[in-house]
Design an enzyme around this catalytic site. Structure first.
Site, mmCIF file in Angstrom:
data_model
loop_
_atom_site.group_PDB
_atom_site.id
_atom_site.type_symbol
_atom_site.label_atom_id
_atom_site.label_comp_id
_atom_site.label_asym_id
_atom_site.label_seq_id
_atom_site.Cartn_x
_atom_site.Cartn_y
_atom_site.Cartn_z
ATOM 1 N N GLU A 86 7.714 4.047 -3.035
ATOM 2 C CA GLU A 86 6.507 4.759 -3.494
ATOM 3 C C GLU A 86 6.504 6.161 -2.923
ATOM 4 O O GLU A 86 7.515 6.613 -2.376
ATOM 5 C CB GLU A 86 5.256 3.974 -3.088
ATOM 6 C CG GLU A 86 5.125 3.746 -1.593
ATOM 7 C CD GLU A 86 3.856 2.981 -1.193
ATOM 8 O OE1 GLU A 86 2.919 2.856 -1.992
ATOM 9 O OE2 GLU A 86 3.816 2.524 -0.037
ATOM 10 N N LYS A 123 -3.563 -1.649 3.471
ATOM 11 C CA LYS A 123 -4.003 -0.248 3.485
ATOM 12 C C LYS A 123 -4.507 0.069 4.894
ATOM 13 O O LYS A 123 -5.711 0.120 5.156
ATOM 14 C CB LYS A 123 -5.065 -0.003 2.405
ATOM 15 C CG LYS A 123 -5.131 1.463 1.966
ATOM 16 C CD LYS A 123 -5.849 1.614 0.641
ATOM 17 C CE LYS A 123 -6.216 3.049 0.311
ATOM 18 N NZ LYS A 123 -5.118 3.996 0.199
ATOM 19 N N TYR A 172 -8.535 0.766 5.495
ATOM 20 C CA TYR A 172 -9.416 1.688 4.784
ATOM 21 C C TYR A 172 -9.290 1.529 3.274
ATOM 22 O O TYR A 172 -8.403 0.826 2.781
ATOM 23 C CB TYR A 172 -9.133 3.139 5.199
ATOM 24 C CG TYR A 172 -7.866 3.747 4.610
ATOM 25 C CD1 TYR A 172 -6.603 3.367 5.057
ATOM 26 C CD2 TYR A 172 -7.929 4.723 3.615
ATOM 27 C CE1 TYR A 172 -5.451 3.945 4.531
ATOM 28 C CE2 TYR A 172 -6.783 5.300 3.082
ATOM 29 C CZ TYR A 172 -5.550 4.911 3.552
ATOM 30 O OH TYR A 172 -4.410 5.478 3.026
ATOM 31 N N LEU A 220 2.065 -0.090 -1.491
ATOM 32 C CA LEU A 220 0.643 -0.375 -1.604
ATOM 33 C C LEU A 220 0.353 -0.691 -3.076
ATOM 34 O O LEU A 220 0.781 0.053 -3.959
ATOM 35 C CB LEU A 220 -0.182 0.849 -1.171
ATOM 36 C CG LEU A 220 -1.684 0.564 -1.171
ATOM 37 C CD1 LEU A 220 -2.085 -0.164 0.097
ATOM 38 C CD2 LEU A 220 -2.490 1.840 -1.322
#
Ligand code: PDD
Length: 285
Positions: A178, A146, A35, A202
């Protein structure tokens, strides 16, 4: 009667309540899809090419066919956008519906494409900052994709929420990776630091913008590892993402960060980002 929301599904625009996907879709059965989330500021798709580049990368790494060219993707997005608001485009591509449930790729399945546009909810806590909790990053090691299969991220975010925190700050083998849905920046000795790109994070578009703005404005910046010990000495900690922009952390694991308020550099960077958003929207027109 309120008008129902229009979405895009497999080549057609339709009211959201009529948008249905097969129960045999691999997105439903396996979370087998990817996505993107693109902010839209007053009708302008923010960093469209960067988001599409990341989409193409996620599709290549998962070997899902890209059904559209960049220009076609852009054309599909436009009718969903309300130019008067700040919004974000959410879209996902799954490997499609197969005849039977089998882990290996099905033959001849067409990717399922779904897209919607939502308002960006104003995040009121931004100026006041948020609380965060550090948690062991127990996700898989392909976090650069993702992927729609977000179970790891969801469980970590939920743990944060249940501890009265807005976000989880993830730590793998003693080093910061993250957030559960964001990248991390810290300020140590007046240097802005963010972990380098790797398969454990990411590659955030907001992260790229912050790095560019820092370089252009002579703010000392470094892409470097951050140990848990170093994290504890940070005078500022931020989360960065498309939907929450830059979020200052004022408390980590119950301990105030810096003076317990949004830091000086956060104020500077937030202003730079707001100006950049406006100027990039003007220049794209
Ligand atoms: N998430 N890391 C993770 C795990 C994320 O899910 C996100 C964004 C980011 C930041 O990427 P960007 O700056 O390109 O938004 C980093 C989106 C917003 C989401 O899942 O809704």
């Amino acid at each position: 009667m309120t008008k129902s929301k229009k979405v895009f599904l497999n080549g057609v625009y339709l009211p959201i309540e009529n948008a249905n996907v097969s129960v045999m879709d691999r997105g439903f059965l396996f979370g087998d899809g990817i996505y993107e989330v693109i902010p839209v500021y007053h009708g302008n798709l923010f960093r469209f090419d960067s988001h599409l580049e990341r989409l193409e990368n996620s599709l290549n790494l998962t070997r899902i066919e890209n059904p559209y060219s960049r220009y076609e993707w852009w054309e599909i997005m436009l009718p969903l956008i309300d130019n008067a608001k700040d919004q974000y485009i959410y879209f996902q591509v799954t490997r499609g519906a197969a005849e039977k449930r089998d882990h290996a790729f099905p033959k001849g399945a067409d990717p399922t494409v779904f897209m919607m546009c939502n308002d960006i909810a104003p995040f009121n806590e931004k100026e006041n900052g948020v609380k965060a909790i550090s948690l062991e990053d127990n996700r898989w090691s392909a976090c650069n994709i993702k992927a729609i299969s977000l179970l790891g991220n969801i469980l970590l975010r939920q743990q944060a929420v249940e501890n009265d925190c807005a976000e989880a700050l993830l730590v793998r083998d003693g080093y910061v990776t993250e957030g559960s849905a964001s990248n991390v920046f810290v300020v140590i000795d007046d240097i802005l630091i963010t972990p380098p790109k790797s398969n454990f994070i990411l590659p955030g578009i907001t992260r790229d913008v912050i790095l560019e703005l820092a370089l252009a404005n002579n703010i000392p910046v470094s892409e470097d590892v951050i140990s848990l010990d170093a994290l504890k000495t940070a005078s500022e900690i931020w989360f960065a993402s498309s939907t929450r922009e830059i979020l200052p952390v004022v408390e980590l694991d119950g301990v105030p960060v810096g003076n317990g308020k949004a830091g000086r550099l956060w104020h500077t960077m937030n202003e730079l980002l707001q100006t950049y958003k406006t100027s990039s929207a003007t220049s794209e027109k």
